[in-house]
Write a protein that holds these residues in place. Sequence first.
Motif, PDB file in Angstrom:
ATOM      1  N   SER A 111     -43.841 151.853  31.465  1.00  0.00           N
ATOM      2  CA  SER A 111     -44.063 152.981  30.561  1.00  0.00           C
ATOM      3  C   SER A 111     -42.748 153.503  29.978  1.00  0.00           C
ATOM      4  N   GLN A 112     -41.589 153.122  30.608  1.00  0.00           N
ATOM      5  CA  GLN A 112     -40.298 153.526  30.071  1.00  0.00           C
ATOM      6  C   GLN A 112     -39.919 152.703  28.834  1.00  0.00           C
ATOM      7  N   PHE A 113     -40.716 151.691  28.511  1.00  0.00           N
ATOM      8  CA  PHE A 113     -40.444 150.838  27.351  1.00  0.00           C
ATOM      9  C   PHE A 113     -41.600 150.954  26.357  1.00  0.00           C
ATOM     10  N   PRO A 114     -41.582 151.988  25.532  1.00  0.00           N
ATOM     11  CA  PRO A 114     -42.664 152.129  24.550  1.00  0.00           C
ATOM     12  C   PRO A 114     -42.534 151.167  23.381  1.00  0.00           C
ATOM     13  N   TYR A 115     -41.426 150.429  23.334  1.00  0.00           N
ATOM     14  CA  TYR A 115     -41.230 149.463  22.248  1.00  0.00           C
ATOM     15  C   TYR A 115     -40.445 148.263  22.763  1.00  0.00           C
ATOM     16  N   PHE A 116     -40.476 147.180  21.984  1.00  0.00           N
ATOM     17  CA  PHE A 116     -39.704 145.983  22.280  1.00  0.00           C
ATOM     18  C   PHE A 116     -38.633 145.792  21.203  1.00  0.00           C
ATOM     19  N   ILE A 117     -37.494 145.225  21.604  1.00  0.00           N
ATOM     20  CA  ILE A 117     -36.408 144.914  20.682  1.00  0.00           C
ATOM     21  C   ILE A 117     -36.408 143.415  20.424  1.00  0.00           C
ATOM     22  N   LEU A 118     -36.473 143.029  19.162  1.00  0.00           N
ATOM     23  CA  LEU A 118     -36.469 141.622  18.779  1.00  0.00           C
ATOM     24  C   LEU A 118     -35.033 141.203  18.467  1.00  0.00           C
ATOM     25  N   THR A 119     -34.458 140.396  19.327  1.00  0.00           N
ATOM     26  CA  THR A 119     -33.017 140.116  19.255  1.00  0.00           C
ATOM     27  C   THR A 119     -32.662 138.859  18.455  1.00  0.00           C
ATOM     28  N   ALA A 120     -33.661 138.143  17.934  1.00  0.00           N
ATOM     29  CA  ALA A 120     -33.366 136.881  17.242  1.00  0.00           C
ATOM     30  C   ALA A 120     -32.962 137.078  15.784  1.00  0.00           C
ATOM     31  N   TYR A 121     -33.078 138.300  15.285  1.00  0.00           N
ATOM     32  CA  TYR A 121     -32.722 138.539  13.882  1.00  0.00           C
ATOM     33  C   TYR A 121     -31.208 138.457  13.695  1.00  0.00           C
ATOM     34  N   LEU A 122     -30.791 137.786  12.631  1.00  0.00           N
ATOM     35  CA  LEU A 122     -29.377 137.645  12.305  1.00  0.00           C
ATOM     36  C   LEU A 122     -28.927 138.810  11.432  1.00  0.00           C
ATOM     37  N   ASP A 123     -27.629 139.053  11.402  1.00  0.00           N
ATOM     38  CA  ASP A 123     -27.071 140.072  10.515  1.00  0.00           C
ATOM     39  C   ASP A 123     -27.053 139.509   9.098  1.00  0.00           C
ATOM     40  N   MET A 124     -27.998 139.948   8.269  1.00  0.00           N
ATOM     41  CA  MET A 124     -28.182 139.348   6.947  1.00  0.00           C
ATOM     42  C   MET A 124     -27.423 140.058   5.831  1.00  0.00           C
ATOM     43  N   GLY A 125     -26.985 141.290   6.073  1.00  0.00           N
ATOM     44  CA  GLY A 125     -26.284 142.037   5.036  1.00  0.00           C
ATOM     45  C   GLY A 125     -27.155 142.217   3.802  1.00  0.00           C
ATOM     46  N   TYR A 126     -26.524 142.019   2.639  1.00  0.00           N
ATOM     47  CA  TYR A 126     -27.275 142.173   1.386  1.00  0.00           C
ATOM     48  C   TYR A 126     -28.227 141.012   1.126  1.00  0.00           C
ATOM     49  N   LEU A 127     -28.056 139.914   1.878  1.00  0.00           N
ATOM     50  CA  LEU A 127     -28.965 138.772   1.719  1.00  0.00           C
ATOM     51  C   LEU A 127     -30.387 139.104   2.163  1.00  0.00           C
ATOM     52  N   LYS A 128     -30.534 140.206   2.895  1.00  0.00           N
ATOM     53  CA  LYS A 128     -31.873 140.560   3.365  1.00  0.00           C
ATOM     54  C   LYS A 128     -32.828 140.809   2.196  1.00  0.00           C
ATOM     55  N   TYR A 129     -32.288 141.271   1.063  1.00  0.00           N
ATOM     56  CA  TYR A 129     -33.150 141.523  -0.098  1.00  0.00           C
ATOM     57  C   TYR A 129     -33.610 140.207  -0.725  1.00  0.00           C
ATOM     58  N   LEU A 130     -32.745 139.195  -0.676  1.00  0.00           N
ATOM     59  CA  LEU A 130     -33.144 137.873  -1.157  1.00  0.00           C
ATOM     60  C   LEU A 130     -34.211 137.285  -0.247  1.00  0.00           C
ATOM     61  N   TYR A 131     -34.010 137.401   1.075  1.00  0.00           N
ATOM     62  CA  TYR A 131     -34.999 136.901   2.024  1.00  0.00           C
ATOM     63  C   TYR A 131     -36.328 137.644   1.867  1.00  0.00           C
ATOM     64  N   PHE A 132     -36.232 138.943   1.590  1.00  0.00           N
ATOM     65  CA  PHE A 132     -37.446 139.739   1.379  1.00  0.00           C
ATOM     66  C   PHE A 132     -38.244 139.187   0.196  1.00  0.00           C
ATOM     67  N   VAL A 133     -37.570 138.899  -0.902  1.00  0.00           N
ATOM     68  CA  VAL A 133     -38.236 138.374  -2.103  1.00  0.00           C
ATOM     69  C   VAL A 133     -38.851 137.003  -1.817  1.00  0.00           C
ATOM     70  N   ILE A 134     -38.116 136.160  -1.085  1.00  0.00           N
ATOM     71  CA  ILE A 134     -38.618 134.823  -0.761  1.00  0.00           C
ATOM     72  C   ILE A 134     -39.878 134.909   0.104  1.00  0.00           C
ATOM     73  N   VAL A 135     -39.821 135.734   1.164  1.00  0.00           N
ATOM     74  CA  VAL A 135     -40.974 135.877   2.065  1.00  0.00           C
ATOM     75  C   VAL A 135     -42.158 136.516   1.341  1.00  0.00           C
ATOM     76  N   LEU A 136     -41.886 137.519   0.510  1.00  0.00           N
ATOM     77  CA  LEU A 136     -42.959 138.178  -0.248  1.00  0.00           C
ATOM     78  C   LEU A 136     -43.618 137.197  -1.216  1.00  0.00           C
ATOM     79  N   THR A 137     -42.812 136.400  -1.886  1.00  0.00           N
ATOM     80  CA  THR A 137     -43.350 135.398  -2.815  1.00  0.00           C
ATOM     81  C   THR A 137     -44.223 134.399  -2.082  1.00  0.00           C
ATOM     82  N   LEU A 138     -43.740 133.945  -0.924  1.00  0.00           N
ATOM     83  CA  LEU A 138     -44.521 132.994  -0.123  1.00  0.00           C
ATOM     84  C   LEU A 138     -45.843 133.601   0.308  1.00  0.00           C
ATOM     85  N   TYR A 139     -45.818 134.863   0.711  1.00  0.00           N
ATOM     86  CA  TYR A 139     -47.051 135.537   1.146  1.00  0.00           C
ATOM     87  C   TYR A 139     -48.037 135.678  -0.012  1.00  0.00           C
ATOM     88  N   ILE A 140     -47.532 136.034  -1.178  1.00  0.00           N
ATOM     89  CA  ILE A 140     -48.406 136.167  -2.356  1.00  0.00           C
ATOM     90  C   ILE A 140     -49.042 134.830  -2.706  1.00  0.00           C
TER      91      ILE A 140
END
Length: 307
Positions: A5-34
């Motif tokens: 109960s002391q852990f109300p959430y989980f931390i996902l540690t596999a994410y890389l530090d993407m910086g401003y590239l995260k917006y490019l990845y967002f567009v790519i993933v969103l396009t794929l989902y659409i």
Amino acid sequence: MVNSSQFPYFILTAYLDMGYLKYLYFVIVLTLYIVIVVANALLIVTICMKRSLHEPMYVFLCSLLVNELYGSAGLFPFLLQQITSDTHTISRSMCFLQIYSLYSYSCGELCNLAVMSYDRYLAICCPLHYKARMTSNKVALLIAAVWLYASVESLGCIILSTSLVLCGNRINKIYCDNFPVVKLACSDTTVNNAYGVLATILAVAVPLISILFSYTKILRVCVVGSKETRQKAVSTCSPHIASLINFSFGCCFEIFQSRFNMTGVPRILRIVLSLYFLTIQPIFNPVIYGLRLSKIRQILSLYYVLM
């Protein structure tokens, strides 16, 4: 021992530090989902609207495509939110909900393919009795059984995992997975591990045995049958086989990665391959079935001409 109960959430540690590239990845993933939503929805609507496609083979295909939308909904909105977030966390309840969604999707995928292979077995090996044996009631019963089987099989993992006492909340993944959660437990996990093996057998081995049986029978008929029989088998079965191989590859890697040490594989490659069966399969199926099944291809070509 630390109470979970002391852990109300989980931390996902596999994410890389993407910086401003995260917006490019967002567009790519969103396009794929659409693309996934549009492609699967287009085929579902086409099958539902055209009476000529109200045959068992296409009804089972519709169930498979609905499963693609279901699995994608359990992953893509979450990925889009995580890509733009600086803190890669997920609440405990949402984590288990995602595990249930992705596990039931995976089990449902193989079960749908198993039912589709059984349908092709009856159509090719027992053509004279096909309509009598594959009635509309039986089609509805098989589809209901697929979804119920996948739901119940996945629910067992969730029930056992939510009762565990955890000593940590860091998961080395970019989405929630049951096995990493079990490895965080302070309490005894013998039952969880035993059920995990059983669940893998139920979700993977049982459908694969059914598929192998159906295609062994089909292959025998093709060897001794006419050229027309072989052409029918190739045209209707090749999309199923391609879909099965594609999905099995992604599932096998994910199972191996979860249970064995694969630190020798580059981190980015592990991330990409862990997403393979969840991202490629939902776009692979509408493409391969749309191109290979002549009735669907003809109807879609007609729609394109009219537009």
